[in-house]
Motif scaffolding. Structure first.
Motif, PDB file in Angstrom:
ATOM      1  N   ARG A  73       0.843  -1.191   0.025  1.00 47.41           N
ATOM      2  CA  ARG A  73      -0.062  -0.077   0.019  1.00 47.41           C
ATOM      3  C   ARG A  73       0.859   1.186   0.172  1.00 47.41           C
ATOM      4  NH1 ARG A  73      -1.633   3.589   3.667  1.00 47.41           N
ATOM      5  NH2 ARG A  73      -0.318   2.086   5.456  1.00 47.41           N
ATOM      6  N   GLY A  74       0.484   2.092  -0.906  1.00 43.30           N
ATOM      7  CA  GLY A  74       1.213   3.262  -1.060  1.00 43.30           C
ATOM      8  C   GLY A  74       2.603   3.542  -1.796  1.00 43.30           C
ATOM      9  N   LEU A  75       2.890   2.264  -2.325  1.00 41.48           N
ATOM     10  CA  LEU A  75       4.297   2.244  -2.924  1.00 41.48           C
ATOM     11  C   LEU A  75       3.979   2.124  -4.287  1.00 41.48           C
ATOM     12  CD1 LEU A  75       6.344  -0.670  -1.158  1.00 41.48           C
ATOM     13  CD2 LEU A  75       6.210   1.941  -0.592  1.00 41.48           C
ATOM     14  N   SER A  76       5.039   2.825  -5.073  1.00 41.73           N
ATOM     15  CA  SER A  76       4.781   3.055  -6.716  1.00 41.73           C
ATOM     16  C   SER A  76       5.687   2.272  -7.190  1.00 41.73           C
ATOM     17  CB  SER A  76       5.126   4.489  -7.086  1.00 41.73           C
ATOM     18  OG  SER A  76       5.236   4.575  -8.325  1.00 41.73           O
ATOM     19  N   VAL A  77       5.327   0.984  -7.990  1.00 39.43           N
ATOM     20  CA  VAL A  77       6.161   0.144  -8.646  1.00 39.43           C
ATOM     21  C   VAL A  77       6.887   0.794  -9.571  1.00 39.43           C
ATOM     22  CG1 VAL A  77       4.517  -0.623 -10.297  1.00 39.43           C
ATOM     23  CG2 VAL A  77       6.119  -2.055  -9.503  1.00 39.43           C
ATOM     24  N   VAL A  78       6.370   1.904 -10.406  1.00 39.43           N
ATOM     25  CA  VAL A  78       7.352   2.412 -11.406  1.00 39.43           C
ATOM     26  C   VAL A  78       8.557   3.084 -10.703  1.00 39.43           C
ATOM     27  CG1 VAL A  78       7.350   4.228 -12.809  1.00 39.43           C
ATOM     28  CG2 VAL A  78       5.289   2.769 -12.938  1.00 39.43           C
ATOM     29  N   TYR A 118      12.957  10.983 -12.070  1.00 41.80           N
ATOM     30  CA  TYR A 118      11.884  10.571 -12.353  1.00 41.80           C
ATOM     31  C   TYR A 118      11.361   9.428 -11.534  1.00 41.80           C
ATOM     32  CZ  TYR A 118      11.800  13.896 -15.950  1.00 41.80           C
ATOM     33  OH  TYR A 118      11.908  15.179 -16.947  1.00 41.80           O
ATOM     34  N   ALA A 119      12.257   8.721 -10.879  1.00 32.51           N
ATOM     35  CA  ALA A 119      11.877   7.542 -10.052  1.00 32.51           C
ATOM     36  C   ALA A 119      11.153   8.197  -9.027  1.00 32.51           C
ATOM     37  CB  ALA A 119      13.017   6.834  -9.536  1.00 32.51           C
ATOM     38  N   ARG A 120      11.538   9.372  -8.507  1.00 31.99           N
ATOM     39  CA  ARG A 120      10.913   9.840  -7.350  1.00 31.99           C
ATOM     40  C   ARG A 120       9.620  10.501  -7.419  1.00 31.99           C
ATOM     41  NH1 ARG A 120      14.693   7.425  -5.608  1.00 31.99           N
ATOM     42  NH2 ARG A 120      16.670   7.864  -4.703  1.00 31.99           N
ATOM     43  N   ILE A 121       9.345  11.036  -8.636  1.00 29.57           N
ATOM     44  CA  ILE A 121       7.824  11.557  -8.915  1.00 29.57           C
ATOM     45  C   ILE A 121       6.679  10.627  -8.550  1.00 29.57           C
ATOM     46  CG2 ILE A 121       6.798  12.493 -10.718  1.00 29.57           C
ATOM     47  CD1 ILE A 121       9.307  13.915 -11.588  1.00 29.57           C
ATOM     48  N   PRO A 122       6.831   9.357  -9.050  1.00 29.79           N
ATOM     49  CA  PRO A 122       5.680   8.629  -8.954  1.00 29.79           C
ATOM     50  C   PRO A 122       5.291   8.226  -7.243  1.00 29.79           C
ATOM     51  CG  PRO A 122       6.847   7.634 -10.737  1.00 29.79           C
ATOM     52  CD  PRO A 122       7.514   8.565 -10.105  1.00 29.79           C
ATOM     53  N   GLN A 123       6.530   8.242  -6.676  1.00 30.79           N
ATOM     54  CA  GLN A 123       6.281   7.879  -5.169  1.00 30.79           C
ATOM     55  C   GLN A 123       5.739   9.102  -4.668  1.00 30.79           C
ATOM     56  OE1 GLN A 123       6.783   4.850  -3.576  1.00 30.79           O
ATOM     57  NE2 GLN A 123       5.563   5.988  -2.060  1.00 30.79           N
ATOM     58  N   ILE A 124       6.457  10.271  -4.751  1.00 30.61           N
ATOM     59  CA  ILE A 124       5.757  11.338  -4.323  1.00 30.61           C
ATOM     60  C   ILE A 124       4.362  11.780  -4.456  1.00 30.61           C
ATOM     61  CG2 ILE A 124       6.054  14.109  -4.462  1.00 30.61           C
ATOM     62  CD1 ILE A 124       8.831  13.633  -4.954  1.00 30.61           C
ATOM     63  N   LYS A 173      -2.335  10.355   0.793  1.00 28.06           N
ATOM     64  CA  LYS A 173      -2.301  11.269   2.079  1.00 28.06           C
ATOM     65  C   LYS A 173      -1.595  10.528   3.104  1.00 28.06           C
ATOM     66  CE  LYS A 173      -6.065  14.436   1.001  1.00 28.06           C
ATOM     67  NZ  LYS A 173      -5.993  14.313  -0.182  1.00 28.06           N
ATOM     68  N   SER A 174      -0.709   9.730   2.688  1.00 21.81           N
ATOM     69  CA  SER A 174      -0.107   8.736   3.636  1.00 21.81           C
ATOM     70  C   SER A 174       1.240   8.113   2.840  1.00 21.81           C
ATOM     71  CB  SER A 174      -0.792   7.625   3.886  1.00 21.81           C
ATOM     72  OG  SER A 174      -0.045   6.541   4.787  1.00 21.81           O
ATOM     73  N   THR A 175       2.334   7.774   3.636  1.00 23.07           N
ATOM     74  CA  THR A 175       3.470   7.077   2.815  1.00 23.07           C
ATOM     75  C   THR A 175       3.120   5.508   2.830  1.00 23.07           C
ATOM     76  OG1 THR A 175       4.534   7.021   5.072  1.00 23.07           O
ATOM     77  CG2 THR A 175       5.172   8.868   3.875  1.00 23.07           C
ATOM     78  N   GLY A 176       2.235   4.978   3.224  1.00 18.21           N
ATOM     79  CA  GLY A 176       1.822   3.522   3.319  1.00 18.21           C
ATOM     80  C   GLY A 176       3.022   2.774   3.949  1.00 18.21           C
ATOM     81  N   GLU A 177       3.468   1.859   3.150  1.00 14.27           N
ATOM     82  CA  GLU A 177       4.643   1.116   3.775  1.00 14.27           C
ATOM     83  C   GLU A 177       5.955   1.590   3.292  1.00 14.27           C
ATOM     84  OE1 GLU A 177       3.728  -1.365   5.576  1.00 14.27           O
ATOM     85  OE2 GLU A 177       1.489  -1.164   4.931  1.00 14.27           O
ATOM     86  N   LEU A 178       6.121   2.802   2.999  1.00 14.12           N
ATOM     87  CA  LEU A 178       7.392   3.450   2.646  1.00 14.12           C
ATOM     88  C   LEU A 178       7.929   3.657   4.049  1.00 14.12           C
ATOM     89  CD1 LEU A 178       9.319   4.546   0.435  1.00 14.12           C
ATOM     90  CD2 LEU A 178       8.233   6.539   0.557  1.00 14.12           C
TER      91      LEU A 178
END
Length: 156
Positions: A11-16, A107-113, A120-125
């Motif tokens: 949850r909350g993680l961007s695979v990209v 650009y790897a940071r943008i999907p996660q941001i 509205k959460s960092t999920g499992e980050l």
């Protein structure tokens, strides 16, 4: 990785974001190997690449079902990464890849941001992971200066 496994959730993680990080670390490691830099100048890339690949695999596992597009991306990475790591590509293409890896990390940071903002959460980050990434980057600058790494490696 441990937080994901403990909660059995991505949850909350961007695979990209993590796929792009694996690509970026592959290019950075290959460039350092190609330039013949000492292990102390690039050693963390080995472990960061392993971590990124494990994270992508864990994200895929907990994002069932995995579609054909995901399998194709994984197969292409698995086929191309060894060639890049063995420095078996045209030198001009290699320099272009190295120059592009800085943009890849950005650009790897943008999907996660965006994922953090949308949820509205960092999920499992993990904050610890973020903090260690930042600390590692600062150590990288110091080590690169000490090892007289190429200026492009220090700037980015």
């Amino acid at each position: 990785i441990l937080k994901i496994l403990k909660h059995k959730s991505v949850r909350g993680l961007s695979v990209v974001a993590f796929e792009l990080e694996a690509i970026g670390y592959t290019i950075a490691l290959a460039y350092c190997l190609h330039k013949g830099l000492p292990f102390s100048a690039y050693g963390e890339y080995v472990f960061l690449l392993i971590q990124a690949i494990i994270l992508v695999a864990v994200i895929y596992y907990f994002s069932q079902p995995v579609g054909a597009k995901t399998w194709i991306k994984a197969l292409i990475f698995s086929a191309v990464a060894p060639t890049i790591l063995a420095c078996q590509i045209d030198p001009i293409l290699f320099e272009a890849l190295y120059a592009s890896q800085h943009a890849i990390f950005l650009y790897a940071r943008i999907p996660q941001i965006w994922a953090n903002f949308s949820n509205k959460s960092t999920g499992e980050l993990s904050f610890l992971t973020f903090f260690m990434n930042f600390g590692g980057s600062m150590v990288r600058v110091f080590t690169s200066l000490q090892e007289k790494a190429p200026t492009s490696g220090i700037i980015f």
